[in-house]
Structures are given as C-alpha cells and as structure tokens.
Scaffold this motif. Structure first.
Motif, PDB file in Angstrom:
ATOM      1  N   ILE A  70       0.879  -1.157   0.000  1.00  0.00           N
ATOM      2  CA  ILE A  70       0.000   0.000   0.000  1.00  0.00           C
ATOM      3  C   ILE A  70       0.921   1.211   0.000  1.00  0.00           C
ATOM      4  O   ILE A  70       1.787   1.339   0.864  1.00  0.00           O
ATOM      5  CB  ILE A  70      -0.898   0.017   1.241  1.00  0.00           C
ATOM      6  N   VAL A  71       0.770   2.102  -0.974  1.00  0.00           N
ATOM      7  CA  VAL A  71       1.701   3.220  -1.135  1.00  0.00           C
ATOM      8  C   VAL A  71       0.953   4.545  -1.022  1.00  0.00           C
ATOM      9  O   VAL A  71      -0.066   4.754  -1.676  1.00  0.00           O
ATOM     10  CB  VAL A  71       2.428   3.157  -2.497  1.00  0.00           C
ATOM     11  N   PHE A  72       1.485   5.432  -0.179  1.00  0.00           N
ATOM     12  CA  PHE A  72       0.986   6.795  -0.058  1.00  0.00           C
ATOM     13  C   PHE A  72       1.941   7.702  -0.805  1.00  0.00           C
ATOM     14  O   PHE A  72       3.147   7.679  -0.569  1.00  0.00           O
ATOM     15  CB  PHE A  72       0.867   7.204   1.405  1.00  0.00           C
ATOM     16  N   TYR A  91      -3.121   9.273  -1.715  1.00  0.00           N
ATOM     17  CA  TYR A  91      -2.495  10.578  -1.500  1.00  0.00           C
ATOM     18  C   TYR A  91      -2.038  10.655  -0.044  1.00  0.00           C
ATOM     19  O   TYR A  91      -2.777  10.320   0.883  1.00  0.00           O
ATOM     20  CB  TYR A  91      -3.475  11.697  -1.842  1.00  0.00           C
ATOM     21  N   ALA A  92      -0.819  11.099   0.205  1.00  0.00           N
ATOM     22  CA  ALA A  92      -0.163  11.016   1.508  1.00  0.00           C
ATOM     23  C   ALA A  92      -0.844  11.804   2.622  1.00  0.00           C
ATOM     24  O   ALA A  92      -0.668  11.481   3.793  1.00  0.00           O
ATOM     25  CB  ALA A  92       1.292  11.454   1.391  1.00  0.00           C
ATOM     26  N   ARG A  93      -1.604  12.819   2.322  1.00  0.00           N
ATOM     27  CA  ARG A  93      -2.243  13.602   3.387  1.00  0.00           C
ATOM     28  C   ARG A  93      -3.132  12.732   4.278  1.00  0.00           C
ATOM     29  O   ARG A  93      -3.453  13.115   5.397  1.00  0.00           O
ATOM     30  CB  ARG A  93      -3.031  14.754   2.802  1.00  0.00           C
ATOM     31  N   GLU A  94      -3.502  11.549   3.788  1.00  0.00           N
ATOM     32  CA  GLU A  94      -4.309  10.631   4.588  1.00  0.00           C
ATOM     33  C   GLU A  94      -3.533  10.092   5.800  1.00  0.00           C
ATOM     34  O   GLU A  94      -4.124   9.526   6.709  1.00  0.00           O
ATOM     35  CB  GLU A  94      -4.776   9.460   3.720  1.00  0.00           C
ATOM     36  N   LEU A  95      -2.212  10.267   5.845  1.00  0.00           N
ATOM     37  CA  LEU A  95      -1.368   9.740   6.924  1.00  0.00           C
ATOM     38  C   LEU A  95      -1.035  10.760   8.002  1.00  0.00           C
ATOM     39  O   LEU A  95      -0.207  10.492   8.860  1.00  0.00           O
ATOM     40  CB  LEU A  95      -0.041   9.229   6.345  1.00  0.00           C
ATOM     41  N   ALA A  96      -1.653  11.911   7.981  1.00  0.00           N
ATOM     42  CA  ALA A  96      -1.275  13.012   8.866  1.00  0.00           C
ATOM     43  C   ALA A  96      -1.150  12.610  10.337  1.00  0.00           C
ATOM     44  O   ALA A  96      -0.249  13.067  11.027  1.00  0.00           O
ATOM     45  CB  ALA A  96      -2.249  14.167   8.707  1.00  0.00           C
ATOM     46  N   SER A  97      -2.011  11.746  10.839  1.00  0.00           N
ATOM     47  CA  SER A  97      -1.972  11.389  12.259  1.00  0.00           C
ATOM     48  C   SER A  97      -1.459   9.973  12.515  1.00  0.00           C
ATOM     49  O   SER A  97      -1.647   9.430  13.585  1.00  0.00           O
ATOM     50  CB  SER A  97      -3.374  11.550  12.854  1.00  0.00           C
TER      51      SER A  97
END
Length: 119
Positions: free
Chosen positions: A30-32, A56-62
């Motif tokens: 799974i790649v952000f 999109y990587a912003r989904e990993l903020a927390s």
C-alpha cells in the motif's frame, strides 16, 4: 493473515518518486504518494492506481510510520535536464530497499545504495 506493508514516498508525482511508487505498488504494498503540488499529486495517484493500492499522503497526517531518507545518486530527470548518470529505476532502488525492510529495520537514517550516510 499477513498484513500488507505500507510506504510513504515523497516527491512522487514524477521522476524517481513516481518510479518508486510504481515498483512498490507492483510488489503488493500500500503506497501513499506525497507531492508538494496537490493537483499534480492527485493526478499521479489517478494515473498509478491501476498499479495497486496508491493513496495521496495527506491521509497519513496522524499516523506513526517508520521514516528513512534515501540518496538516489545523480539520476537523469527533468530537474537536471536528463543529464544524470543513473536511470530513475536505478535511483529508486535504495528507496525500494528501505521501504521493504523487516519490522526491525532501521528508522531515522539516511542511506545510499551501499551504506548509512551521516546526517
């Protein structure tokens, strides 16, 4: 049940970063995808989603993630008018290696193809 590995690739809307995302997604990860330009990032995600799970990587903020930096070498990209000595795939190799480390692999380091580089 085996869980999938997750990778975050920055600067991934073109060049080396995009090649890294493609290879990791093809390996079943799974790649952000991170991008300084939101629109280009979304376009790259749309283009690469057929390769596998790309987000999109912003989904990993927390989310807590393992973080390492990679030095890809002098890669031929639009940044240097394609005058580098390495292909995007060769430059991507170290990032792919770091993204596929075992759980006990290093974190917080800076690496090239052969060694850890002092910060």
């Amino acid at each position: 049940m085996e869980s999938k590995k997750i990778a975050l690739v920055t600067g991934a809307n073109k060049g080396i970063g995009k090649a890294i995302v493609k290879e990791l997604a093809n390996r079943g990860m799974i790649v952000f995808l991170g991008s300084r330009n939101a629109e280009r990032g979304r376009m790259a995600v749309a283009e690469l989603q057929h390769e596998g799970e790309v987000h999109y990587a912003r989904e990993l903020a927390s989310t807590q993630i393992k973080v390492n930096a990679a030095a890809p070498g002098h890669v031929a990209t639009d940044f240097n008018d394609f005058h580098g000595t390495r292909t995007p795939e060769e430059g991507a190799a170290i990032a792919v290696k770091l993204a596929t480390l075992d759980e006990d692999g290093p974190t917080g380091g800076f690496f090239d193809d052969t060694r850890a580089i002092p910060w």
